[in-house]
Design an enzyme around this catalytic site. Structure first.
Site, mmCIF file in Angstrom:
data_model
loop_
_atom_site.group_PDB
_atom_site.id
_atom_site.type_symbol
_atom_site.label_atom_id
_atom_site.label_comp_id
_atom_site.label_asym_id
_atom_site.label_seq_id
_atom_site.Cartn_x
_atom_site.Cartn_y
_atom_site.Cartn_z
ATOM 1 N N ARG A 51 -8.292 7.234 -9.846
ATOM 2 C CA ARG A 51 -7.740 5.845 -8.931
ATOM 3 C C ARG A 51 -7.639 5.986 -7.295
ATOM 4 O O ARG A 51 -8.753 5.323 -6.818
ATOM 5 C CB ARG A 51 -6.422 4.784 -9.522
ATOM 6 C CG ARG A 51 -7.140 4.644 -10.414
ATOM 7 C CD ARG A 51 -5.786 4.058 -10.875
ATOM 8 N NE ARG A 51 -4.734 4.449 -11.590
ATOM 9 C CZ ARG A 51 -4.902 5.794 -12.355
ATOM 10 N NH1 ARG A 51 -5.998 5.530 -13.421
ATOM 11 N NH2 ARG A 51 -4.025 6.730 -12.675
ATOM 12 N N THR A 52 -6.981 6.387 -6.478
ATOM 13 C CA THR A 52 -7.313 6.549 -5.123
ATOM 14 C C THR A 52 -8.358 7.001 -4.462
ATOM 15 O O THR A 52 -9.254 6.431 -3.786
ATOM 16 C CB THR A 52 -5.518 6.403 -4.381
ATOM 17 O OG1 THR A 52 -4.837 6.198 -4.777
ATOM 18 C CG2 THR A 52 -6.034 6.179 -2.406
ATOM 19 N N LYS A 80 -5.141 29.063 2.592
ATOM 20 C CA LYS A 80 -5.056 30.331 4.085
ATOM 21 C C LYS A 80 -3.759 29.661 4.232
ATOM 22 O O LYS A 80 -3.823 30.716 5.333
ATOM 23 C CB LYS A 80 -5.932 30.382 4.132
ATOM 24 C CG LYS A 80 -7.012 30.602 3.017
ATOM 25 C CD LYS A 80 -8.601 30.797 4.128
ATOM 26 C CE LYS A 80 -9.915 30.575 2.987
ATOM 27 N NZ LYS A 80 -10.916 30.676 4.397
ATOM 28 N N ARG A 101 -4.095 12.094 1.611
ATOM 29 C CA ARG A 101 -3.125 11.943 0.751
ATOM 30 C C ARG A 101 -2.728 13.413 0.839
ATOM 31 O O ARG A 101 -2.961 14.741 0.884
ATOM 32 C CB ARG A 101 -2.841 11.828 -0.585
ATOM 33 C CG ARG A 101 -2.209 11.891 -2.454
ATOM 34 C CD ARG A 101 -2.112 11.556 -3.086
ATOM 35 N NE ARG A 101 -2.459 10.230 -3.469
ATOM 36 C CZ ARG A 101 -2.434 9.517 -4.781
ATOM 37 N NH1 ARG A 101 -2.530 10.488 -5.456
ATOM 38 N NH2 ARG A 101 -2.604 8.009 -3.668
ATOM 39 N N HIS A 129 2.220 3.839 0.471
ATOM 40 C CA HIS A 129 0.837 4.257 0.365
ATOM 41 C C HIS A 129 0.541 2.240 0.412
ATOM 42 O O HIS A 129 0.110 2.275 -0.337
ATOM 43 C CB HIS A 129 1.321 4.065 -1.064
ATOM 44 C CG HIS A 129 -0.046 4.448 -2.224
ATOM 45 N ND1 HIS A 129 -1.203 4.413 -1.449
ATOM 46 C CD2 HIS A 129 -0.492 5.012 -3.430
ATOM 47 C CE1 HIS A 129 -2.787 4.913 -2.929
ATOM 48 N NE2 HIS A 129 -1.193 4.970 -3.645
HETATM 49 C C1 NCD Z 1 0.410 5.942 -7.589
HETATM 50 C C2 NCD Z 1 0.589 6.972 -6.439
HETATM 51 O O1 NCD Z 1 0.359 7.758 -6.576
HETATM 52 O O2 NCD Z 1 1.898 6.493 -5.176
HETATM 53 N N1 NCD Z 1 -0.842 5.514 -8.214
HETATM 54 C C3 NCD Z 1 -1.894 5.588 -6.745
HETATM 55 O O3 NCD Z 1 -2.946 5.412 -5.544
HETATM 56 N N2 NCD Z 1 -2.437 4.231 -7.941
HETATM 57 C C4 NCD Z 1 1.279 5.468 -8.200
HETATM 58 C C5 NCD Z 1 2.360 7.047 -9.163
HETATM 59 O O4 NCD Z 1 1.392 7.695 -8.982
HETATM 60 O O5 NCD Z 1 3.007 6.492 -10.137
#
Ligand code: NCD
Length: 304
Positions: A51-52, A80, A101, A129
């Site tokens: 999703r993100t 690397k 991320r 997040h």
């Molecule tokens: C979350 C995350 O990555 O922290 N997911 C997300 O970004 N929607 C929650 C999760 O992974 O449980």
């Protein structure tokens, strides 16, 4: 604001403004279709995401921009041995804005010191997040029409769940918000959050292991996945993974207008039998993630 590393870098007013822009985008998408023409977003994902990453990419495309990036560390020069700092300096030469991320807490902050291009923290380890929180806030705003006077239950892995940490911080700034923190003993919220956010600001909260007992008072129920990848040993994960499974019978004493959120992915925490309940809004939440990220990109790129 140049980067978004922590949700608390945004004032309540800035969040309100972004929510208003997101709602306007929902009503008038065509007005935004060329706002980021010739701009490039880089998505640097050193950890898995559905999703993100895809909502960021969809957001940029719907603003008329382009996207570059990678979706796993293995396909970048990190494999690397390249440092985050060098990767960021490189990508900063190609992109106008970067969503990143990383499994290491603080990596996006380090990155933000190495480039003049805006960096967005798309999740750093078990820490924060902020863009999921913006998504959650837009969802709460659309469902409830307010942030004040809400009792919010957060249930599951409150220790490693970064979405929980950012959401508690963000919601702590509104009036008369009460938190019900539902988790097994081993997965309670980190001490720093309890001390520095809840206790310091005199915010009402209770910690409990009992979801059903908590249910009748909740306006919002935020379910979370037990974060397997952050556990030190598999045994503990297996013991705790099914601590909470939301099934229709558990909603018997819930408010009629409860909103059930989940950042997703779900593993086993919410029975699919709940999906058609009008109180389940986690798939609406998915869509809200795209709109609020559009608003965030516009803000960071200072596009009017
Ligand atoms: C979350 C995350 O990555 O922290 N997911 C997300 O970004 N929607 C929650 C999760 O992974 O449980």
């Amino acid at each position: 604001m140049k980067h978004l590393i922590d949700i608390m870098e945004l004032t309540v007013e800035e969040i309100d403004e972004m929510i208003a822009v997101a709602k306007d985008i929902i009503e008038n998408p065509d007005d935004y279709a060329e706002k980021c023409k010739r701009k490039k977003l880089a998505t640097l994902f050193f950890e898995p995401s559905t999703r993100t990453r895809l909502s960021f990419e969809a957001a940029m495309y719907e603003l008329g921009g382009n996207v570059i990036g990678f979706s796993e560390a293995q396909s970048s020069s990190a494999a690397k041995g390249e440092s985050v700092a060098d990767t960021i300096r490189t990508v900063g030469a190609y992109a106008d804005i970067i969503a990143m991320r990383h499994p290491k807490e603080g990596a996006p902050l380090v990155a933000s010191r190495k480039t003049i291009v805006p960096i967005i923290n798309a999740g750093d380890g078990g820490h924060n997040h902020p863009t999921q929180t913006l998504t959650d806030l837009l969802t709460i705003s659309r469902e409830k029409g307010r942030f004040d006077n809400l009792t919010i239950g957060l249930c599951g892995d409150l220790k490693f769940g970064r979405t929980v940490h950012s959401l508690i911080s963000a919601m702590s700034r509104y009036e008369n918000v009460k938190f019900v923190l539902i988790s097994p003993d081993e997965l309670k919220i980190p001490e720093y959050l309890k001390e520095e956010v809840l206790i310091r600001n005199n915010i009402e909260f209770i910690e409990t292991a009992d979801l059903e007992e908590a249910m009748p008072q909740l306006d919002v129920l935020y379910m979370t996945r037990v974060q397997r990848e952050r556990f030190f040993n598999e045994q503990d994960y297996l013991r705790l993974k099914d601590s909470y499974i939301l099934t229709p019978d558990k909603l018997e004493n819930a408010k009629e207008d409860l909103s059930i959120l989940h950042p997703l992915p779900r593993v086993n925490e919410i029975s699919t039998a709940i999906d058609d309940d009008p109180r389940a809004v986690y798939f609406e939440q998915v869509l809200n993630g795209k709109y609020i990220r559009m608003a965030l990109i516009l803000k960071l790129l200072e596009v009017k």
